[in-house]
Design a protein around this motif. Structure first.
Motif, mmCIF file in Angstrom:
data_model
loop_
_atom_site.group_PDB
_atom_site.id
_atom_site.type_symbol
_atom_site.label_atom_id
_atom_site.label_comp_id
_atom_site.label_asym_id
_atom_site.label_seq_id
_atom_site.Cartn_x
_atom_site.Cartn_y
_atom_site.Cartn_z
ATOM 1 N N ALA A 28 -39.314 11.269 1.637
ATOM 2 C CA ALA A 28 -38.623 10.426 0.652
ATOM 3 C C ALA A 28 -39.597 9.936 -0.410
ATOM 4 N N GLY A 29 -40.792 9.517 0.011
ATOM 5 C CA GLY A 29 -41.792 9.073 -0.953
ATOM 6 C C GLY A 29 -42.215 10.183 -1.897
ATOM 7 N N PHE A 30 -42.408 11.383 -1.351
ATOM 8 C CA PHE A 30 -42.764 12.534 -2.182
ATOM 9 C C PHE A 30 -41.685 12.832 -3.216
ATOM 10 N N ILE A 31 -40.427 12.833 -2.773
ATOM 11 C CA ILE A 31 -39.313 13.087 -3.683
ATOM 12 C C ILE A 31 -39.300 12.072 -4.812
ATOM 13 N N MET A 32 -39.529 10.811 -4.494
ATOM 14 C CA MET A 32 -39.454 9.774 -5.510
ATOM 15 C C MET A 32 -40.659 9.818 -6.453
ATOM 16 N N VAL A 33 -41.842 10.154 -5.954
ATOM 17 C CA VAL A 33 -43.000 10.307 -6.837
ATOM 18 C C VAL A 33 -42.723 11.414 -7.848
ATOM 19 N N SER A 261 -32.693 3.310 -18.450
ATOM 20 C CA SER A 261 -33.466 4.221 -17.594
ATOM 21 C C SER A 261 -34.002 3.502 -16.366
ATOM 22 N N ASN A 262 -34.449 2.248 -16.526
ATOM 23 C CA ASN A 262 -34.968 1.503 -15.382
ATOM 24 C C ASN A 262 -33.887 1.274 -14.330
ATOM 25 N N SER A 263 -32.691 0.933 -14.791
ATOM 26 C CA SER A 263 -31.583 0.719 -13.850
ATOM 27 C C SER A 263 -31.274 2.001 -13.087
ATOM 28 N N THR A 264 -31.310 3.110 -13.800
ATOM 29 C CA THR A 264 -31.056 4.400 -13.162
ATOM 30 C C THR A 264 -32.124 4.696 -12.117
ATOM 31 N N MET A 265 -33.363 4.393 -12.459
ATOM 32 C CA MET A 265 -34.477 4.626 -11.548
ATOM 33 C C MET A 265 -34.300 3.825 -10.261
ATOM 34 N N TYR A 266 -33.980 2.546 -10.399
ATOM 35 C CA TYR A 266 -33.834 1.697 -9.225
ATOM 36 C C TYR A 266 -32.617 2.111 -8.388
ATOM 37 N N PHE A 267 -31.585 2.603 -9.051
ATOM 38 C CA PHE A 267 -30.417 3.100 -8.330
ATOM 39 C C PHE A 267 -30.801 4.292 -7.454
ATOM 40 N N ILE A 373 -47.317 4.464 -8.017
ATOM 41 C CA ILE A 373 -47.354 3.206 -7.265
ATOM 42 C C ILE A 373 -45.957 2.704 -6.907
ATOM 43 N N GLU A 374 -45.040 2.744 -7.876
ATOM 44 C CA GLU A 374 -43.720 2.134 -7.659
ATOM 45 C C GLU A 374 -42.948 2.754 -6.494
ATOM 46 N N PRO A 375 -42.904 4.105 -6.352
ATOM 47 C CA PRO A 375 -42.188 4.670 -5.199
ATOM 48 C C PRO A 375 -42.780 4.241 -3.857
ATOM 49 N N ILE A 376 -44.105 4.089 -3.802
ATOM 50 C CA ILE A 376 -44.736 3.690 -2.551
ATOM 51 C C ILE A 376 -44.456 2.221 -2.251
#
Length: 406
Positions: A28-33, A261-267, A373-376
């Motif tokens: 999951a972390g890899f996918i999000m990075v 874009s930020n909202s989409t990212m957090y979603f 950093i953020e995904p981790i």
């Protein structure tokens, strides 16, 4: 109590479950990075195309010009304005615009004449680097022009062909001249593609009888780290009688995409990590319930609720740390590879025009501190959230309850 030592021992008790849980978190972390790097790359490319292919960071016009693009409504004394902008931390260039009819022996089309200062234009946009055929404007060849891609197709011309321009000059006379096509631009945006007719500034002034002034001044920040809104306000204060707008105000729909874009990212974080949170919750619940008697014994010998809570949280934190290391170790090189090579989407319909802005069909990642950093950080947050209930269950159990637990 040696919490870390106990936590590492407990993690190793069921190695299969530990490996599966850790790898699930790492995946999951890899996918999000990788995903965040892709999104960062997309918005970096979109902003670059908006800014560097036409608009610049900000534009200056005479009052009312944007509502009514009149050949006579010009900014006079623009040399002083561009000089002041240069001294204030901006690159700047003046532009001239006019409307005319372009014709060849076979067809004709309405065009927007764009008179540019060749040297200064190169400091505020990259238009000169985006040709699919021929070459850019040359001051030594004033009758050489560059056309937008769709306009060239409409007129059925290429480099070396001749085009006639017919229009009305500012003094009411007929603007009529023959030009040779020097180059054809790539797709840069709806306005330029369909009607862009570029010529050197002095030729525009001669054709349209515009001896002084410009219709538009484009500016780019020399210091790219300076806040765009702050830079815009500086220019507004310097030239209060002119209409100063940045690219976000000129392209509000594109700017809105950036804002959401930020909202989409957090979603996407929530969607991706929710599944991982369930895996973590299930694994930690099994781990806790398997050790209920052990926790009861620990409570009986004096280990307090906070000690039990810290132990379970440390176990989850260690797994998350390993998963985060794997995610970065795999995701970072993967993203860096596609930062250099890109993903070519041209075969599946990638590219095109978005709200009048050209989109590159090759999608590049952009690796930033945020994309790593953020995904981790979110991974750790989800892990802690997922383990709170099992940890609380273990911390609050009494020795008597543990003895009779089945």
């Amino acid at each position: 109590m040696k919490i870390v030592a106990f936590a590492m021992r407990n993690i190793g008790r069921n190695s299969h479950r530990t490996v599966i849980t850790t790898l699930a978190m790492a995946f999951a972390g890899f996918i999000m990075v990788f995903y965040v790097s892709l999104v960062e790359g997309m918005f970096f490319m979109l902003e670059k195309n908006v800014v560097s292919l036409n608009l610049g960071d900000l534009q200056i016009h005479a009052p009312g010009y944007r509502d009514d693009p009149d050949l006579y409504n010009r900014i006079e004394g623009y040399e002083g304005i561009t000089g002041e902008l240069d001294d204030s931390g901006f690159y700047s260039a003046g532009r001239l615009f006019g409307f005319a009819l372009a014709a060849t022996g076979r067809t004709s089309s309405g065009v927007v004449l764009r008179g540019v200062d060749v040297d200064r234009e190169a400091t505020v946009t990259d238009v000169h680097q985006n040709l699919i055929a021929g070459s850019w404007l040359d001051e030594t060849e004033p009758r050489g022009v560059v056309l937008g891609s769709k306009l060239a197709k409409t007129l059925e011309v290429g480099p070396g062909d001749e085009v006639v321009i017919v229009g009305q000059a500012s003094d009411g006379s007929m603007a009529n001249e023959l030009y040779r096509v020097r180059g054809i631009l790539k797709s840069l945006g709806q306005g330029i593609d369909g009607s862009g007719f570029f010529m050197v500034e002095r030729e525009f002034r001669s054709l349209m009888v515009v001896p002084t002034g410009v219709h538009e001044i484009v500016a780019m920040r020399k210091d790219r780290s300076e806040d765009l809104e702050a830079a815009t306000e500086r220019v507004r204060q310097a030239f209060p009688g002119l209409d100063v707008r940045n690219w976000r105000e000129l392209q509000p729909l594109v700017a809105r995409i950036f804002e959401i874009s930020n909202s989409t990212m957090y979603f996407m974080y929530v969607i991706t990590y929710a599944a991982i949170g369930m895996v973590i919750l299930n694994a930690m619940l099994m781990s806790v319930f398997e050790r209920i008697h052990e926790f009861g014994l620990m409570k009986a010998v004096g280990v307090g609720p906070l000690g039990i809570l810290a132990l379970v949280l440390t176990e989850a934190g260690l797994q998350a740390a390993v998963a985060g290391g794997i995610a970065v170790g795999v995701g970072l090189p993967f993203s860096l590879f596609f930062e250099s090579h890109g993903i070519d989407l041209s075969r599946i319909g990638g590219g095109g025009i978005l709200y009048g802005v050209a989109i590159d069909p090759v999608w590049y990642c952009r690796v930033t501190a945020r994309s790593v950093i953020e995904p981790i950080v979110f991974l750790f947050a989800i892990v802690i959230a997922g383990v709170v209930y099992p940890a609380a269950k273990a911390a609050l159990i009494t020795p008597l309850q543990a003895v009779y637990y089945r």
